[in-house]
Scaffold this motif. Structure first.
Motif, PDB file in Angstrom:
ATOM      1  N   ALA A 176      28.244 -20.945   2.278  1.00  0.00           N
ATOM      2  CA  ALA A 176      29.281 -19.985   2.668  1.00  0.00           C
ATOM      3  C   ALA A 176      28.756 -19.002   3.710  1.00  0.00           C
ATOM      4  CB  ALA A 176      29.772 -19.220   1.437  1.00  0.00           C
ATOM      5  N   ASP A 177      27.438 -18.888   3.797  1.00  0.00           N
ATOM      6  CA  ASP A 177      26.815 -17.942   4.718  1.00  0.00           C
ATOM      7  C   ASP A 177      27.125 -18.320   6.169  1.00  0.00           C
ATOM      8  OD1 ASP A 177      24.393 -15.779   4.832  1.00  0.00           O
ATOM      9  OD2 ASP A 177      24.250 -17.213   6.487  1.00  0.00           O
ATOM     10  N   GLU A 178      27.695 -17.377   6.913  1.00  0.00           N
ATOM     11  CA  GLU A 178      28.123 -17.649   8.282  1.00  0.00           C
ATOM     12  C   GLU A 178      26.954 -17.962   9.208  1.00  0.00           C
ATOM     13  OE1 GLU A 178      31.122 -18.055   9.513  1.00  0.00           O
ATOM     14  OE2 GLU A 178      32.016 -17.764   7.537  1.00  0.00           O
ATOM     15  N   GLU A 179      25.841 -17.269   8.993  1.00  0.00           N
ATOM     16  CA  GLU A 179      24.685 -17.500   9.859  1.00  0.00           C
ATOM     17  C   GLU A 179      24.129 -18.910   9.663  1.00  0.00           C
ATOM     18  OE1 GLU A 179      20.239 -15.638  10.801  1.00  0.00           O
ATOM     19  OE2 GLU A 179      21.649 -14.548   9.522  1.00  0.00           O
ATOM     20  N   LEU A 180      24.030 -19.341   8.410  1.00  0.00           N
ATOM     21  CA  LEU A 180      23.527 -20.688   8.141  1.00  0.00           C
ATOM     22  C   LEU A 180      24.501 -21.749   8.641  1.00  0.00           C
ATOM     23  CD1 LEU A 180      21.948 -20.351   4.569  1.00  0.00           C
ATOM     24  CD2 LEU A 180      20.813 -20.339   6.796  1.00  0.00           C
ATOM     25  N   ALA A 206      16.784 -38.696  23.277  1.00  0.00           N
ATOM     26  CA  ALA A 206      17.448 -38.795  21.977  1.00  0.00           C
ATOM     27  C   ALA A 206      16.506 -38.365  20.856  1.00  0.00           C
ATOM     28  CB  ALA A 206      17.937 -40.222  21.738  1.00  0.00           C
ATOM     29  N   LYS A 207      15.257 -38.824  20.935  1.00  0.00           N
ATOM     30  CA  LYS A 207      14.272 -38.458  19.908  1.00  0.00           C
ATOM     31  C   LYS A 207      14.028 -36.955  19.908  1.00  0.00           C
ATOM     32  CE  LYS A 207      11.724 -42.853  19.992  1.00  0.00           C
ATOM     33  NZ  LYS A 207      10.447 -43.511  20.370  1.00  0.00           N
ATOM     34  N   ASP A 208      13.890 -36.357  21.100  1.00  0.00           N
ATOM     35  CA  ASP A 208      13.617 -34.921  21.197  1.00  0.00           C
ATOM     36  C   ASP A 208      14.752 -34.107  20.573  1.00  0.00           C
ATOM     37  OD1 ASP A 208      11.243 -35.436  22.472  1.00  0.00           O
ATOM     38  OD2 ASP A 208      12.027 -35.082  24.496  1.00  0.00           O
ATOM     39  N   ALA A 209      15.982 -34.487  20.894  1.00  0.00           N
ATOM     40  CA  ALA A 209      17.131 -33.759  20.345  1.00  0.00           C
ATOM     41  C   ALA A 209      17.225 -33.939  18.836  1.00  0.00           C
ATOM     42  CB  ALA A 209      18.422 -34.239  21.015  1.00  0.00           C
ATOM     43  N   LEU A 210      16.915 -35.144  18.369  1.00  0.00           N
ATOM     44  CA  LEU A 210      16.946 -35.413  16.925  1.00  0.00           C
ATOM     45  C   LEU A 210      15.899 -34.587  16.192  1.00  0.00           C
ATOM     46  CD1 LEU A 210      17.881 -37.041  14.457  1.00  0.00           C
ATOM     47  CD2 LEU A 210      16.262 -38.830  15.126  1.00  0.00           C
ATOM     48  N   ILE A 211      14.701 -34.521  16.745  1.00  0.00           N
ATOM     49  CA  ILE A 211      13.629 -33.736  16.120  1.00  0.00           C
ATOM     50  C   ILE A 211      14.016 -32.264  16.023  1.00  0.00           C
ATOM     51  CG2 ILE A 211      11.280 -32.868  16.478  1.00  0.00           C
ATOM     52  CD1 ILE A 211      10.602 -35.654  17.633  1.00  0.00           C
ATOM     53  N   GLU A 212      14.591 -31.747  17.101  1.00  0.00           N
ATOM     54  CA  GLU A 212      14.996 -30.339  17.106  1.00  0.00           C
ATOM     55  C   GLU A 212      16.103 -30.089  16.093  1.00  0.00           C
ATOM     56  OE1 GLU A 212      16.347 -26.871  20.306  1.00  0.00           O
ATOM     57  OE2 GLU A 212      15.811 -28.890  21.005  1.00  0.00           O
ATOM     58  N   ALA A 213      17.051 -31.013  16.013  1.00  0.00           N
ATOM     59  CA  ALA A 213      18.144 -30.879  15.038  1.00  0.00           C
ATOM     60  C   ALA A 213      17.599 -30.902  13.614  1.00  0.00           C
ATOM     61  CB  ALA A 213      19.161 -32.005  15.238  1.00  0.00           C
ATOM     62  N   ASN A 214      16.686 -31.817  13.348  1.00  0.00           N
ATOM     63  CA  ASN A 214      16.134 -31.930  12.000  1.00  0.00           C
ATOM     64  C   ASN A 214      15.308 -30.707  11.628  1.00  0.00           C
ATOM     65  OD1 ASN A 214      17.315 -34.370  11.436  1.00  0.00           O
ATOM     66  ND2 ASN A 214      15.553 -35.589  12.039  1.00  0.00           N
ATOM     67  N   SER A 215      14.695 -30.077  12.621  1.00  0.00           N
ATOM     68  CA  SER A 215      13.952 -28.843  12.355  1.00  0.00           C
ATOM     69  C   SER A 215      14.897 -27.749  11.872  1.00  0.00           C
ATOM     70  CB  SER A 215      13.226 -28.397  13.631  1.00  0.00           C
ATOM     71  OG  SER A 215      12.575 -27.162  13.428  1.00  0.00           O
ATOM     72  N   LYS A 222      15.568 -24.857   3.469  1.00  0.00           N
ATOM     73  CA  LYS A 222      14.633 -23.879   2.919  1.00  0.00           C
ATOM     74  C   LYS A 222      15.367 -22.604   2.524  1.00  0.00           C
ATOM     75  CE  LYS A 222      10.467 -21.235   4.090  1.00  0.00           C
ATOM     76  NZ  LYS A 222       9.468 -20.944   5.144  1.00  0.00           N
ATOM     77  N   GLU A 223      16.273 -22.160   3.381  1.00  0.00           N
ATOM     78  CA  GLU A 223      17.043 -20.958   3.075  1.00  0.00           C
ATOM     79  C   GLU A 223      17.925 -21.167   1.846  1.00  0.00           C
ATOM     80  OE1 GLU A 223      16.985 -17.801   4.696  1.00  0.00           O
ATOM     81  OE2 GLU A 223      15.121 -18.808   5.242  1.00  0.00           O
ATOM     82  N   LEU A 224      18.471 -22.364   1.708  1.00  0.00           N
ATOM     83  CA  LEU A 224      19.299 -22.662   0.537  1.00  0.00           C
ATOM     84  C   LEU A 224      18.480 -22.591  -0.747  1.00  0.00           C
ATOM     85  CD1 LEU A 224      21.778 -25.568   1.371  1.00  0.00           C
ATOM     86  CD2 LEU A 224      22.302 -23.226   0.713  1.00  0.00           C
ATOM     87  N   ARG A 225      17.238 -23.078  -0.680  1.00  0.00           N
ATOM     88  CA  ARG A 225      16.381 -23.003  -1.859  1.00  0.00           C
ATOM     89  C   ARG A 225      16.110 -21.549  -2.238  1.00  0.00           C
ATOM     90  NH1 ARG A 225      13.936 -27.569   0.596  1.00  0.00           N
ATOM     91  NH2 ARG A 225      12.384 -26.284   1.660  1.00  0.00           N
ATOM     92  N   THR A 226      15.926 -20.712  -1.215  1.00  0.00           N
ATOM     93  CA  THR A 226      15.707 -19.290  -1.473  1.00  0.00           C
ATOM     94  C   THR A 226      16.933 -18.666  -2.116  1.00  0.00           C
ATOM     95  OG1 THR A 226      14.186 -19.106   0.399  1.00  0.00           O
ATOM     96  CG2 THR A 226      15.193 -17.062  -0.409  1.00  0.00           C
ATOM     97  N   ILE A 227      18.104 -19.011  -1.590  1.00  0.00           N
ATOM     98  CA  ILE A 227      19.350 -18.486  -2.153  1.00  0.00           C
ATOM     99  C   ILE A 227      19.512 -18.932  -3.598  1.00  0.00           C
ATOM    100  CG2 ILE A 227      21.867 -18.647  -2.012  1.00  0.00           C
ATOM    101  CD1 ILE A 227      21.541 -18.768   1.045  1.00  0.00           C
ATOM    102  N   ALA A 228      19.175 -20.188  -3.870  1.00  0.00           N
ATOM    103  CA  ALA A 228      19.288 -20.707  -5.233  1.00  0.00           C
ATOM    104  C   ALA A 228      18.400 -19.911  -6.186  1.00  0.00           C
ATOM    105  CB  ALA A 228      18.906 -22.181  -5.269  1.00  0.00           C
ATOM    106  N   GLN A 229      17.210 -19.532  -5.700  1.00  0.00           N
ATOM    107  CA  GLN A 229      16.334 -18.707  -6.524  1.00  0.00           C
ATOM    108  C   GLN A 229      16.938 -17.331  -6.749  1.00  0.00           C
ATOM    109  OE1 GLN A 229      12.725 -18.801  -4.243  1.00  0.00           O
ATOM    110  NE2 GLN A 229      11.924 -20.581  -5.312  1.00  0.00           N
ATOM    111  N   GLU A 230      17.529 -16.788  -5.697  1.00  0.00           N
ATOM    112  CA  GLU A 230      18.136 -15.462  -5.802  1.00  0.00           C
ATOM    113  C   GLU A 230      19.286 -15.447  -6.802  1.00  0.00           C
ATOM    114  OE1 GLU A 230      19.307 -14.605  -1.857  1.00  0.00           O
ATOM    115  OE2 GLU A 230      17.331 -13.935  -1.206  1.00  0.00           O
ATOM    116  N   LEU A 231      19.996 -16.568  -6.900  1.00  0.00           N
ATOM    117  CA  LEU A 231      21.165 -16.630  -7.772  1.00  0.00           C
ATOM    118  C   LEU A 231      20.785 -16.745  -9.240  1.00  0.00           C
ATOM    119  CD1 LEU A 231      23.448 -19.050  -5.726  1.00  0.00           C
ATOM    120  CD2 LEU A 231      23.561 -16.576  -5.844  1.00  0.00           C
ATOM    121  N   ASN A 232      19.514 -16.857  -9.543  1.00  0.00           N
ATOM    122  CA  ASN A 232      19.066 -16.996 -10.921  1.00  0.00           C
ATOM    123  C   ASN A 232      19.275 -15.681 -11.666  1.00  0.00           C
ATOM    124  OD1 ASN A 232      17.261 -16.872 -13.228  1.00  0.00           O
ATOM    125  ND2 ASN A 232      16.481 -18.838 -12.484  1.00  0.00           N
TER     126      ASN A 232
END
Length: 354
Positions: A176-180, A206-215, A222-232
């Protein structure tokens, strides 16, 4: 020819590995999950084969070489093992369902009926066929003089782009986070660039763009995992306990400040509060709201935001008091910072983000 054979190794390793040690990947899972994974792996293998076929047929040079070599019949005989009846194989509808396809459908039917062990065995047999088909296709393409590297690299890139697109779709449903969400939009745009470059034959771009997207996708995960911890709720309970301690410490420190001729109310007005009572009331309101709503999913994000604001309130007030003592030339005799445990929320308690 050796280079061409090496070029297909990545594809072959993927599917061969799926067959022999598949049980090693999923050995610790329950029988239902094992069956689901095996069926999914078999479907992925079948889709990989059909993707290679589409690449060969879509490449005029490769297709002409295949026809000129006279090996097209062997090529499509292998393909027919992986498709359903009436599926167009080299422009002609298949008269029967291929053995690999039949086993794959059986595996899925068994899975849906709860016959998990049988589903695993059927999926494994389908994978054996798909593995042999891939090996045969590799040999045929090499013998036809087709440079398989570009075709297979493109296929692998296409699959990677598709997986990343699917991952973005899954993440968008969770966020739901707009920034994410904005981050995911950036990643999707990069995947569109990768797709366009792939369509133009620019595999490097194509590979360069894919790598950047996956990053970016990895960052969002990672941010979602942090949020999940916060929701505990347990973590929030801990933050509330620290907040109560800080309130008591502020009451004590304000008392010392008044005794040291520091106008606490004037200081608080600089931070937007009417006076000491107003500051304490607002601090208590945040604590009460967090306590009353820490297990309510609908309000949990507001609880988290309030706790972050509380952490900032504490930090600002701590700095303000220290500065007042410095202005009076009293050093830090009564202006020591609040005791922090390092377990605080945001800036609360001297800790970093959870």
């Amino acid at each position: 020819m050796k280079q061409s054979k090496l070029a297909i190794v990545a594809i072959l390793i993927t599917v061969v590995a799926m067959v022999a040690p598949a049980s090693a990947y999923i050995g610790s899972q329950n029988i239902e999950t094992k069956a689901e994974r095996m069926v999914d792996i078999a479907y992925d293998a079948q889709e990989t084969i059909m993707g290679i076929v589409a690449r060969v047929e879509g490449n005029d040079t490769a297709y002409d070489l295949l026809i000129a070599s006279g090996l097209d019949k062997f090529f499509y005989d292998n393909v027919s093992l992986c498709v359903d009846v009436d599926y167009p194989v080299n422009g002609v509808s298949a008269e029967t369902a291929g053995d690999g396809w039949t086993l794959l459908v059986d595996a899925n039917t068994l899975l849906e009926s709860g016959d998990y062990q049988e589903a695993i065995e059927s999926a494994r047999e389908a994978l054996e066929i798909f593995r042999e088909v891939l090996r045969s296709i590799n040999d045929i393409l090499v013998d036809a003089g087709i440079e398989t590297g570009e075709i297979l690299d493109a296929q692998l890139l296409q699959e990677a782009i598709d997986r990343s697109q699917d991952r973005i779709t899954q993440l968008q449903d969770l966020i739901a986070d707009e920034e994410l969400l904005g981050n995911l939009t950036d990643a999707k745009n990069l995947l569109d660039e990768a797709q366009a470059a792939l369509g133009s034959g620019e595999l490097g771009d194509a590979k360069d763009a894919l790598i950047e997207a996956n990053s970016i996708i990895s960052y969002v995960c990672k941010e979602l995992r942090t949020i999940a911890q916060e929701l505990n709720p347990g973590r929030i309970t801990s933050y509330i306990a620290h907040a109560r301690q800080y309130k008591e410490q502020f009451q004590e420190r304000f008392g010392h400040a008044w005794n040291d001729d520091i106008n606490v109310n004037a200081l608080l007005k600089m931070f937007g509060y009417e006076d000491e009572e107003d500051f304490m009331q607002k601090l208590q309101q945040i604590i009460n709201y967090a306590e009353n709503n820490k297990e309510h999913k609908e309000a949990i994000r507001e609880v988290i935001q309030n706790l972050k604001e509380l952490g900032q309130m504490i930090k600002n007030m701590d700095k303000g008091l220290k500065q007042e003592y410095r202005n009076k030339g009293n050093g830090n005799s009564n202006g020591n910072g609040l005791a922090g445990s390092g377990k605080g929320y945001g800036n609360m308690g001297g800790g970093n983000s959870p």
